[in-house]
Design a protein around this motif. Structure first.
Motif: not given
Length: 379
Positions: A98-110
């Motif tokens: 599930q790790l994609t750049s889109e998934a990360v951009y959606q949740v905006m983690p630190d």
């Protein structure tokens, strides 16, 4: 004046049969052994329940990428994610696929924190870093699979490894931020268990039968099995003397953490014997990077308030003081001699076991490790 004559009565000693004498001595020994073991369990339970460790709370959002490998890695995932929930404001857990750049951009983690990373596409990590997100990996099996990890580490901002010998290797590959961070004990899984076990043991070994373990234990197996020793783990049916002891060797079964903790707590002594870094039949370590750091079981055994006999690794004294919080050996003969010594020296065994428990709760839980990690990344 009258004289009173008294007859001297001779009291004959009561003759006790050898069988009854043996029963009496057995009851005394059993009572003493039960008292000493009860004292150990009571002290261990008190230490565990009264210990309190506090860590800074951070207003961070962590995206945790699980190993994706299932058991036996899933308990580590549980330990890390459960601990993180008490350390940061928000935690999101996903699987490697599930790790994609889109998934990360959606949740905006630190921070994007990856365990193991074998199933994470490096191309996605590069994009995630280009977007400005911090990434870190906690490697699970160094140095045994460095043939693969050496191709992954340069795609992270921070690399945390269980093995100190891997630090210069990863630095040579261009990783500027590499840190030694062993695993630890998760008190939700590993803790002293006072209730009587179904299967009491004097000595335990739990782990897979790698060839170096077979070669090490085989010469002393007869003496080892004289002390109510029980072995659990896969591949032990290839032990040369397996047929003679198969009633006390449970093969081809992965034990859940709770079962393992119960076995540790039910044992007077637990053997820890590390796998070899030179075993080409199981490892992917063609450069033969040596192993100096203790394995995760080192901390898990200690968290159960049980005496641990571990083969000596050079990093071990950084975590536990030999002779006070752990005991070590360097040969099969020394191992069996120390087993027989500590089985007859209860106070020394108890003091070392309790010392290990206190040190573990004070320094070697996942709370300590993750707080250390976050302190490095968010200094």
């Amino acid at each position: 004046m009258s004289t009173i004559k008294r007859r001297n009565r001779v009291v004959q000693p009561v003759r006790v049969s050898p069988v009854e004498e043996a029963r009496t001595q057995g009851r005394k020994a059993g009572y003493l052994g039960g008292y000493e073991e009860g004292y150990l369990k009571g002290r261990a339970d008190y230490i565990f329940k009264t210990h309190s460790a506090t860590f800074p709370f951070r207003p961070l959002h962590i995206l945790y990428v699980a190993s994706g490998k299932g058991f036996p890695y899933s308990p580590i995932d549980e330990a890390i994610s459960s601990t993180l929930q008490g350390l940061v404001a928000q935690l999101t857990v996903i699987e490697p696929g599930q790790l994609t750049s889109e998934a990360v951009y959606q949740v905006m983690p630190d921070l994007v924190l990856v365990l193991d990373g074998m199933f994470v596409p490096n191309s996605q990590l590069d994009i995630i870093r280009q977007q400005g997100f911090k990434t870190a990996v906690w490697l699970t099996d160094d140095p045994y699979y460095t043939d693969m990890t050496m191709g992954n580490v340069s795609h992270y901002d921070y690399v945390f490894t269980l093995e100190s010998e891997c630090i210069p290797i990863y630095q040579q590959l261009g990783c500027p931020r590499v840190y030694h961070l062993p695993f630890a004990a998760y008190p939700g899984h590993f803790k002293p268990i006072g209730m009587p076990s179904v299967q009491r043991r004097e000595v335990s070994f739990i782990g897979s039968a790698y060839w170096n373990r077979i070669d090490f234990l085989n010469p002393i197996m007869d003496r080892l099995m004289q002390h109510n020793t029980i072995i659990n783990g896969i591949w032990w049916d290839r032990l040369p003397s397996y047929a003679a002891y198969e009633d006390r060797i449970e093969v081809n079964k992965w034990m859940e953490p709770e079962q393992t903790a119960e076995a540790y707590s039910a044992s007077k002594i637990v053997i820890n014997l590390h796998r070899s870094h030179e075993d080409d039949s199981f490892n992917n370590n063609t450069t033969k990077i040596p192993a100096a750091s203790p394995n995760p079981r080192t901390f898990e055994i200690s968290a159960c308030g049980t005496l641990q006999l571990s083969d000596n690794r050079s990093d071990l004294a950084k975590f536990y003081t030999p002779g006070r919080e752990i005991e070590t050996y360097s040969s099969p003969a020394e191992l069996i001699d120390k087993i027989e010594y500590y089985l007859t020296h209860e106070k020394e065994r108890r003091d070392i076991a309790l010392g290990a428990l206190e040190r573990t709760l004070r320094e070697h839980t996942y709370g300590h490790r993750l707080n250390q990690m976050l302190s490095v990344i968010f200094a």
